[in-house]
Design an enzyme around this catalytic site. Structure first.
Site, PDB file in Angstrom:
ATOM      1  N   CYS A 112      12.728  22.065  34.923  1.00  0.00           N
ATOM      2  CA  CYS A 112      13.532  22.984  34.103  1.00  0.00           C
ATOM      3  C   CYS A 112      13.394  24.446  34.521  1.00  0.00           C
ATOM      4  CB  CYS A 112      13.181  22.831  32.632  1.00  0.00           C
ATOM      5  SG  CYS A 112      13.590  21.195  32.022  1.00  0.00           S
ATOM      6  N   HIS A 247      15.967  29.312  29.269  1.00  0.00           N
ATOM      7  CA  HIS A 247      16.193  27.879  29.468  1.00  0.00           C
ATOM      8  C   HIS A 247      16.558  27.275  28.120  1.00  0.00           C
ATOM      9  CE1 HIS A 247      15.891  23.767  30.436  1.00  0.00           C
ATOM     10  NE2 HIS A 247      14.723  23.566  29.843  1.00  0.00           N
ATOM     11  N   ASN A 277      20.035  20.272  26.934  1.00  0.00           N
ATOM     12  CA  ASN A 277      19.101  20.738  27.957  1.00  0.00           C
ATOM     13  C   ASN A 277      19.568  20.212  29.317  1.00  0.00           C
ATOM     14  OD1 ASN A 277      16.951  21.130  29.690  1.00  0.00           O
ATOM     15  ND2 ASN A 277      15.389  20.461  28.233  1.00  0.00           N
TER      16      ASN A 277
HETATM   17  O1  UT7 Z   1      13.067  21.317  29.114  1.00  0.00           O
HETATM   18  C1  UT7 Z   1      11.727  21.050  29.303  1.00  0.00           C
HETATM   19  C2  UT7 Z   1      10.955  21.446  28.165  1.00  0.00           C
HETATM   20  N1  UT7 Z   1      11.204  20.569  27.050  1.00  0.00           N
HETATM   21  C3  UT7 Z   1      11.122  21.070  25.860  1.00  0.00           C
HETATM   22  O2  UT7 Z   1      10.957  22.253  25.752  1.00  0.00           O
HETATM   23  C4  UT7 Z   1      11.159  20.136  24.667  1.00  0.00           C
HETATM   24  C5  UT7 Z   1      10.191  20.653  23.656  1.00  0.00           C
HETATM   25  N2  UT7 Z   1      10.116  19.858  22.448  1.00  0.00           N
HETATM   26  C6  UT7 Z   1      11.092  19.805  21.524  1.00  0.00           C
HETATM   27  O3  UT7 Z   1      12.140  20.395  21.704  1.00  0.00           O
HETATM   28  C7  UT7 Z   1      10.815  19.065  20.228  1.00  0.00           C
HETATM   29  O4  UT7 Z   1       9.445  18.751  20.159  1.00  0.00           O
HETATM   30  C8  UT7 Z   1      11.650  17.772  20.083  1.00  0.00           C
HETATM   31  C9  UT7 Z   1      13.094  18.137  19.810  1.00  0.00           C
HETATM   32  C10 UT7 Z   1      11.536  16.927  21.344  1.00  0.00           C
HETATM   33  C11 UT7 Z   1      11.157  16.953  18.872  1.00  0.00           C
HETATM   34  O5  UT7 Z   1      11.145  17.734  17.706  1.00  0.00           O
HETATM   35  P1  UT7 Z   1       9.876  17.721  16.732  1.00  0.00           P
HETATM   36  O6  UT7 Z   1      10.212  18.539  15.578  1.00  0.00           O
HETATM   37  O7  UT7 Z   1       8.694  18.121  17.581  1.00  0.00           O
HETATM   38  O8  UT7 Z   1       9.823  16.203  16.287  1.00  0.00           O
HETATM   39  P2  UT7 Z   1       8.658  15.135  16.499  1.00  0.00           P
HETATM   40  O9  UT7 Z   1       8.554  14.744  17.942  1.00  0.00           O
HETATM   41  O10 UT7 Z   1       7.451  15.601  15.812  1.00  0.00           O
HETATM   42  O11 UT7 Z   1       9.276  13.907  15.724  1.00  0.00           O
HETATM   43  C12 UT7 Z   1       9.479  13.937  14.318  1.00  0.00           C
HETATM   44  C13 UT7 Z   1      10.020  12.610  13.841  1.00  0.00           C
HETATM   45  C14 UT7 Z   1       9.257  11.396  14.340  1.00  0.00           C
HETATM   46  O12 UT7 Z   1       9.164  10.471  13.277  1.00  0.00           O
HETATM   47  P3  UT7 Z   1       7.811  10.328  12.408  1.00  0.00           P
HETATM   48  O13 UT7 Z   1       6.753   9.988  13.403  1.00  0.00           O
HETATM   49  O14 UT7 Z   1       7.620  11.669  11.765  1.00  0.00           O
HETATM   50  O15 UT7 Z   1       8.155   9.238  11.469  1.00  0.00           O
HETATM   51  C15 UT7 Z   1      10.133  10.824  15.413  1.00  0.00           C
HETATM   52  O16 UT7 Z   1       9.981   9.428  15.578  1.00  0.00           O
HETATM   53  O17 UT7 Z   1      11.374  12.434  14.313  1.00  0.00           O
HETATM   54  C16 UT7 Z   1      11.518  11.125  14.906  1.00  0.00           C
HETATM   55  N3  UT7 Z   1      12.506  11.212  15.982  1.00  0.00           N
HETATM   56  C17 UT7 Z   1      13.827  11.018  15.790  1.00  0.00           C
HETATM   57  N4  UT7 Z   1      14.549  10.715  14.715  1.00  0.00           N
HETATM   58  C18 UT7 Z   1      15.886  10.613  14.850  1.00  0.00           C
HETATM   59  C19 UT7 Z   1      12.305  11.511  17.275  1.00  0.00           C
HETATM   60  N5  UT7 Z   1      13.449  11.513  17.948  1.00  0.00           N
HETATM   61  C20 UT7 Z   1      14.416  11.224  17.052  1.00  0.00           C
HETATM   62  C21 UT7 Z   1      15.819  11.097  17.146  1.00  0.00           C
HETATM   63  N6  UT7 Z   1      16.502  10.793  16.016  1.00  0.00           N
HETATM   64  N7  UT7 Z   1      16.487  11.296  18.297  1.00  0.00           N
END
Ligand code: UT7
Length: 320
Positions: A112, A247, A277
């Site tokens: 990225c 980014h 992204n």
């Molecule tokens: O480009 C390279 C760099 N990449 C990044 O910068 C990405 C950085 N990270 C992020 O943008 C965020 O961490 C994410 C968007 C990937 C995730 O957001 P989050 O607020 O950190 O969510 P999380 O991973 O803590 O997940 C929260 C919940 C989980 O459920 P439980 O364990 O709380 O029951 C996931 O299973 O959301 C669930 N979940 C989803 N639900 C519906 C994860 N993906 C999805 C989805 N739809 N697509």
């Protein structure tokens, strides 16, 4: 002094737009979750015949047209991608052949933050006389390395390409050009964001694996640090920056980074909503959008920044 001056920019997107609602038909997710957690509402997905190379070539053509520079004048192509058309030759060489230009052409792999690495590399080559007119391209078809059964990654990415035309020019201190860049890598965090395949390990292409929450945490800290470094290196106050083109990974990361630096949200270019992204393509794509819609103007001071797999991260300050 010799600086790499931006002469033109361009971008390209695949034909097919895919909304969150459309994704939710095949993936266990919802428009609401994706929008609230990331700010994404749409992404573009490459179809048959659309590749990293074809998108890169289209973006390069648009940038050359914008610059009013003939492809024959280009003597360097640096293309940032993690999704090349082939293991080799470098996709940059295929863009070179399509455009009919000569000189050096190679790919840069920094995921990225690849565009920042490519820009800093081309800038150094231009300033030291290794080339005079460069195409710097970020192009990706991440859709081809996504695990479409993994909702924690597949909803986040899209395909696209963006390109800059840079030329070495003798300018005054307050003139245009790339003012400074800073690059970093920390290979200890491989497991947080990687692809589980490769030519020398599995002999397969592999799929993207990410621990999003941890990447998020590192991104905000690393980006704020590298932005401070570039401001310090150029003696620039944060409030003198006209636009930040980050980014486009997650709207929440963009907001948090801007807040940390005390930059108002209105100065941050946001395209993550419509492109998602696009990895190495996201910075030049966002830049091109903001320049074409009249936000970024000649003379503006623009900060480019990115962080991605590796980890790698970097920033560049550019006077347009
Ligand atoms: O480009 C390279 C760099 N990449 C990044 O910068 C990405 C950085 N990270 C992020 O943008 C965020 O961490 C994410 C968007 C990937 C995730 O957001 P989050 O607020 O950190 O969510 P999380 O991973 O803590 O997940 C929260 C919940 C989980 O459920 P439980 O364990 O709380 O029951 C996931 O299973 O959301 C669930 N979940 C989803 N639900 C519906 C994860 N993906 C999805 C989805 N739809 N697509």
């Amino acid at each position: 002094m010799i600086r790499s001056v931006l002469k033109g920019a361009g971008s390209a997107l695949p034909k097919r737009a895919v909304s969150n609602a459309e994704l939710a038909k095949t993936v266990d997710t919802s428009d609401e979750w994706i929008r609230e957690r990331t700010g994404i509402t749409n992404r573009y997905i490459a179809g048959e015949g659309e590749t990293t190379g074809s998108l890169a070539t289209a973006a390069a053509r648009a940038a050359l047209a914008d610059a009013g520079i003939d492809a024959g004048e280009v003597d360097l192509i640096v293309l940032a991608t993690a999704t090349p058309d082939s293991t080799f030759p470098a996709t940059a060489t295929q863009v070179q052949a399509a455009l009919g230009c000569h000189g050096a052409a190679f790919d840069v792999a920094a995921v990225c933050s690849g565009f920042l690495y490519a820009l800093a590399t081309a800038d150094a080559m231009l300033r030291t006389g290794l080339a005079r007119t460069a195409l710097v391209i970020g192009a990706e078809t991440f859709s081809r390395i996504l695990d479409w059964e993994d909702r924690t990654t597949c909803v986040l990415f899209g395909d696209g390409a963006g390109a800059f035309v840079l030329r070495a020019e003798d300018v005054t201190e307050d003139g245009p050009g790339v003012l400074a860049s800073r690059l970093h890598a920390d290979g200890q965090h491989r497991e947080l964001l990687y692809v589980d395949g490769g030519p020398s390990t599995t002999g397969t292409v592999g799929k993207v694996r990410m621990k999003g929450r941890e990447v998020f945490r590192h991104a905000v800290v690393n980006l704020a640090q590298v932005l401070e470094e570039v401001l310090e290196a150029t003696g620039t106050a944060a409030e003198d920056v006209d636009w930040v083109v980050p980014h486009q990974a997650n709207l929440r990361i963009l907001d948090a980074t801007a807040r940390k630096l005390g930059l108002p949200a209105e100065k941050v270019v946001v395209t993550v909503d419509r492109h998602a992204n696009t990895s190495a393509a996201s910075v030049p794509l966002a830049f091109d959008v903001a320049r074409r819609d009249g936000r970024i103007k000649p003379g503006d001071l623009v900060m480019l920044e990115a962080m991605g797999g590796g980890f790698t991260w970097g920033a560049s300050l550019l006077r347009v």
